[in-house]
Design an enzyme around this catalytic site. Structure first.
Site, PDB file in Angstrom:
ATOM      1  N   TYR A 171       0.830  -1.204   0.000  1.00  0.00           N
ATOM      2  CA  TYR A 171       0.000   0.000   0.000  1.00  0.00           C
ATOM      3  C   TYR A 171       0.870   1.262   0.000  1.00  0.00           C
ATOM      4  O   TYR A 171       0.363   2.360   0.185  1.00  0.00           O
ATOM      5  CB  TYR A 171      -0.919   0.005   1.217  1.00  0.00           C
ATOM      6  CG  TYR A 171      -1.894  -1.167   1.231  1.00  0.00           C
ATOM      7  CD1 TYR A 171      -2.882  -1.277   0.263  1.00  0.00           C
ATOM      8  CD2 TYR A 171      -1.826  -2.166   2.200  1.00  0.00           C
ATOM      9  CE1 TYR A 171      -3.777  -2.344   0.262  1.00  0.00           C
ATOM     10  CE2 TYR A 171      -2.718  -3.234   2.206  1.00  0.00           C
ATOM     11  CZ  TYR A 171      -3.688  -3.312   1.233  1.00  0.00           C
ATOM     12  OH  TYR A 171      -4.575  -4.371   1.230  1.00  0.00           O
TER      13      TYR A 171
ATOM     14  N   TYR B 169     -11.288  -1.110   0.107  1.00  0.00           N
ATOM     15  CA  TYR B 169     -11.255  -0.710   1.523  1.00  0.00           C
ATOM     16  C   TYR B 169      -9.935  -0.054   1.888  1.00  0.00           C
ATOM     17  O   TYR B 169      -9.813   0.538   2.956  1.00  0.00           O
ATOM     18  CB  TYR B 169     -11.526  -1.920   2.422  1.00  0.00           C
ATOM     19  CG  TYR B 169     -10.315  -2.665   2.918  1.00  0.00           C
ATOM     20  CD1 TYR B 169      -9.676  -3.610   2.135  1.00  0.00           C
ATOM     21  CD2 TYR B 169      -9.800  -2.414   4.190  1.00  0.00           C
ATOM     22  CE1 TYR B 169      -8.563  -4.293   2.599  1.00  0.00           C
ATOM     23  CE2 TYR B 169      -8.688  -3.098   4.666  1.00  0.00           C
ATOM     24  CZ  TYR B 169      -8.073  -4.033   3.863  1.00  0.00           C
ATOM     25  OH  TYR B 169      -6.962  -4.707   4.328  1.00  0.00           O
ATOM     26  N   ARG B 170      -8.968  -0.088   0.990  1.00  0.00           N
ATOM     27  CA  ARG B 170      -7.618   0.376   1.338  1.00  0.00           C
ATOM     28  C   ARG B 170      -6.834   0.353   0.038  1.00  0.00           C
ATOM     29  O   ARG B 170      -7.137  -0.454  -0.843  1.00  0.00           O
ATOM     30  CB  ARG B 170      -7.034  -0.652   2.296  1.00  0.00           C
ATOM     31  CG  ARG B 170      -5.781  -0.303   3.023  1.00  0.00           C
ATOM     32  CD  ARG B 170      -5.472  -1.468   3.935  1.00  0.00           C
ATOM     33  NE  ARG B 170      -4.307  -1.251   4.748  1.00  0.00           N
ATOM     34  CZ  ARG B 170      -3.759  -2.199   5.512  1.00  0.00           C
ATOM     35  NH1 ARG B 170      -4.280  -3.399   5.552  1.00  0.00           N
ATOM     36  NH2 ARG B 170      -2.702  -1.947   6.239  1.00  0.00           N
TER      37      ARG B 170
HETATM   38  P1  ADP Z   1       2.203  -0.839   9.639  1.00  0.00           P
HETATM   39  O1  ADP Z   1       3.694  -0.744   9.705  1.00  0.00           O
HETATM   40  O2  ADP Z   1       1.589  -1.492  10.815  1.00  0.00           O
HETATM   41  O3  ADP Z   1       1.684  -1.451   8.373  1.00  0.00           O
HETATM   42  P2  ADP Z   1       2.220   2.007   9.209  1.00  0.00           P
HETATM   43  O4  ADP Z   1       2.987   2.586  10.303  1.00  0.00           O
HETATM   44  O5  ADP Z   1       2.910   1.854   7.896  1.00  0.00           O
HETATM   45  O6  ADP Z   1       1.597   0.613   9.665  1.00  0.00           O
HETATM   46  O7  ADP Z   1       0.899   2.835   9.048  1.00  0.00           O
HETATM   47  C1  ADP Z   1      -0.051   2.569   8.065  1.00  0.00           C
HETATM   48  C2  ADP Z   1      -0.734   3.855   7.668  1.00  0.00           C
HETATM   49  O8  ADP Z   1      -1.546   4.300   8.760  1.00  0.00           O
HETATM   50  C3  ADP Z   1       0.224   5.008   7.394  1.00  0.00           C
HETATM   51  O9  ADP Z   1       0.546   5.076   6.041  1.00  0.00           O
HETATM   52  C4  ADP Z   1      -0.555   6.220   7.843  1.00  0.00           C
HETATM   53  O10 ADP Z   1      -1.372   6.678   6.804  1.00  0.00           O
HETATM   54  C5  ADP Z   1      -1.434   5.692   8.946  1.00  0.00           C
HETATM   55  N1  ADP Z   1      -0.846   5.936  10.282  1.00  0.00           N
HETATM   56  C6  ADP Z   1       0.142   5.211  10.831  1.00  0.00           C
HETATM   57  N2  ADP Z   1       0.419   5.644  12.056  1.00  0.00           N
HETATM   58  C7  ADP Z   1      -0.406   6.672  12.300  1.00  0.00           C
HETATM   59  C8  ADP Z   1      -0.595   7.535  13.431  1.00  0.00           C
HETATM   60  N3  ADP Z   1       0.124   7.373  14.531  1.00  0.00           N
HETATM   61  N4  ADP Z   1      -1.518   8.507  13.326  1.00  0.00           N
HETATM   62  C9  ADP Z   1      -2.246   8.659  12.212  1.00  0.00           C
HETATM   63  N5  ADP Z   1      -2.131   7.864  11.132  1.00  0.00           N
HETATM   64  C10 ADP Z   1      -1.210   6.885  11.166  1.00  0.00           C
END
Ligand code: ADP
Length: 519
Positions: free
Chosen positions: A93, A467-468
């Site tokens: 994503y 959904y994403r």
């Molecule tokens: P993971 O590593 O668990 O897949 P990420 O840290 O890459 O998750 O986060 C996925 C998405 O969620 C990010 O691209 C961002 O858009 C959103 N996101 C992540 N952390 C936050 C946060 N603390 N506050 C708001 N949005 C967030």
């Protein structure tokens, strides 16, 4: 490969350099990444577009809420967009990369404390940088009898995945449903706590999702309205018994009957977990590569598919579920489940499988044990390109079959294998197509990019929304939610303009843009 520094739109080199200096003062030199090597940590390594389309100008990693507040002030002062990530493993994503080149990534990985575990009620409070593996290890090391629910890769984050509406495979598989209570920093530095947490000294903190007043947690998920700095998540008590099962089905056309059989079992909670109907290649690709079965171009031909299914005792569809609880309860439920699926000709049940890493990792995931096995799928063709196309499917057999065939046929037309799963939650069903391509092959990469765009439009025309999605398609998909002249996205924009008037937080996330960057 070297890349050129792209500055945030409308920001001069002087202003940028002075902002980076101010950020260094906030977090220290070690936690601002502004040289080329530092920036490249934040590229999307699987992207269908060249790296520079999503390359940040820098990244900054705070250690506390107070530092986030100061960083947001710097961003407002210099009109620099910041792109929030937690563990940044949102692969397929966009990973850690921002929507546009030049943004500064706000990387919350250092805020990785597990703040509280409530063993009795069953929840955890975590900071954004806590990974699945970390929470799992902590619970095991402390002798807790609580399970976690994780997305497939262990390095993903509890908070980041939940706020991006991710899902897992235990009964607690819908992460946002299991989320309870948030602390959020708004763009202007205001710190807000939702639900009962909004009451100073609250006692019933992370047990009640909805309490007094509007329920706001949702607007801070898949959005750019705030920076989530803490989150409560419900954890499942370890059950007295666990019985994973897999049922294989020989034909691609069986999907309809599988979903028809599974839906009442899910809706009535006889199968309590995030159950999945997984296609042949997804199941095989953690064990073999495409070249083991086919040396030619294009999708795996039917004869090779048949051979692969026979070699590995797999179906064209393979349904995974699990039962939890005392033995007699599991046995009773199993009778009903078996009766429902055994009506489908050729169905074969497995409770154990030898030397099968695909089975092993599903068994782990359905009891919330993180692992990295799924990344083996990347070896199917090699070359590192990977996009997830993720339409919602109604949990209805004929509709799911229609959606599958529509997507499969387009994949074949564009020379790609269909690799996918249908994941049934409480009622909703996520369909994930893993579109694998060789990033080094320009033609293939362009074909994958084009195919994805066509799938979005065709799915929407057939009444299926996603959904994403990957960064590259956020606007296109937002555009498909078009009821009443796009009233929903217009509302998102109205909220965005009020809550973040300077437009600094993750512009473009899910197709939500601040006024100054719209159009
Ligand atoms: P993971 O590593 O668990 O897949 P990420 O840290 O890459 O998750 O986060 C996925 C998405 O969620 C990010 O691209 C961002 O858009 C959103 N996101 C992540 N952390 C936050 C946060 N603390 N506050 C708001 N949005 C967030």
């Amino acid at each position: 490969m070297s890349d050129t520094l792209v500055l945030p739109e409308g920001v001069s080199a002087e202003a940028f350099s002075s902002a980076v200096g101010e950020l260094r003062n906030v977090v220290g030199d070690n936690w601002v990444f502004s040289d080329e090597a530092g920036r490249r940590i934040y590229r999307d390594p699987f992207s269908p577009l060249p790296d520079d389309q999503f390359m940040p100008s820098a990244a900054v990693s705070p250690a506390s809420v107070e530092e986030i507040e100061k960083i947001l002030k710097v961003a407002i002062d210099h009109a620099i967009p910041v792109w929030t990530i937690s563990t940044g493993r949102n692969f397929a994503y966009g990973g850690p990369a921002p929507r546009k080149p030049g943004y500064i990534v706000l990387d919350l990985k250092r805020m990785n404390r597990i703040l509280h575990i409530d063993e009795k009620i069953g929840y955890a409070i975590v900071e954004p940088g806590v990974s699945y593996q970390q929470l799992y290890d902590h619970l095991r090391a402390t002798g807790s009898k609580l399970w976690i629910d994780c997305a497939a890769p262990a390095w993903g984050g509890v908070l980041g995945n939940a706020v991006d509406h991710g899902a897992g495979y235990t009964p607690y598989g819908d992460h946002f449903i299991m989320q309870c209570g948030m602390e959020v920093m708004l763009a202007d530095g205001t710190l807000v706590r939702t639900g009962q947490l909004g009451l100073e000294g609250a006692r019933a903190v992370n047990a009640t999702k909805f309490s007094y007043g509007p329920y706001l947690d949702g607007i801070f998920t898949q959005s750019n309205f705030g920076v989530v700095t803490k989150m409560g998540i419900w954890l499942m008590p370890e059950p007295p018994g666990y019985k994973p099962f897999m049922i294989t089905f020989p034909h691609e056309e069986d999907l309809s009957a599988i979903i028809e059989a599974a839906t009442p079992l899910k809706v009535n909670m006889l199968i309590p977990n995030g159950a999945a109907a997984v296609d042949l290649i997804w199941e095989s690709a953690v064990k073999v590569t495409k070249s083991d079965y086919y040396a030619g171009e294009g999708p795996l031909p039917p004869s090779a598919r048949k051979r692969m299914a026979e070699d590995h005792k797999l179906g064209m569809w393979n349904f995974y579920g699990a039962l939890y609880g005392p033995e007699p309860m599991m046995n009773n439920n199993w009778e009903v489940i078996e009766a429902a699926f055994s009506k489908i000709p050729g169905a074969q049940v497995f409770f154990e499988r030898e030397n099968d890493p695909a089975w092993d990792y599903r068994v782990k995931l359905m009891r919330g044990e993180p692992c990295m096995t799924e990344f083996g799928l990347m070896n199917w063709i090699g070359g590192g390109g990977h996009l997830n196309f993720s339409p919602i499917s109604p949990p209805d057999g004929p509709r799911a079959q229609q959606q599958y065939e529509m997507i499969r046929d387009r994949c074949i037309e564009y020379g790609f294998d269909y690799i996918g799963e249908f994941l049934i939650g409480w009622r909703e069903m996520h369909h994930i197509l893993m579109l694998m391509f060789n990033r080094a092959n320009e033609k293939q990469r362009a074909a994958a990019y084009e195919l994805f765009g066509i799938l979005v439009d065709e799915a929407a025309a057939a009444g299926f929304g996603e959904y994403r999605t990957h960064l590259a398609y956020m606007d296109q998909i937002a555009g498909t939610y078009d009821y009443n002249d796009h009233a929903l996205w217009n509302l998102h924009h109205r909220i965005k303009d009020k809550i973040d008037p300077n437009g600094i937080l993750s512009p473009g996330k899910m197709g939500i843009w601040p006024e100054r960057m719209r159009g």
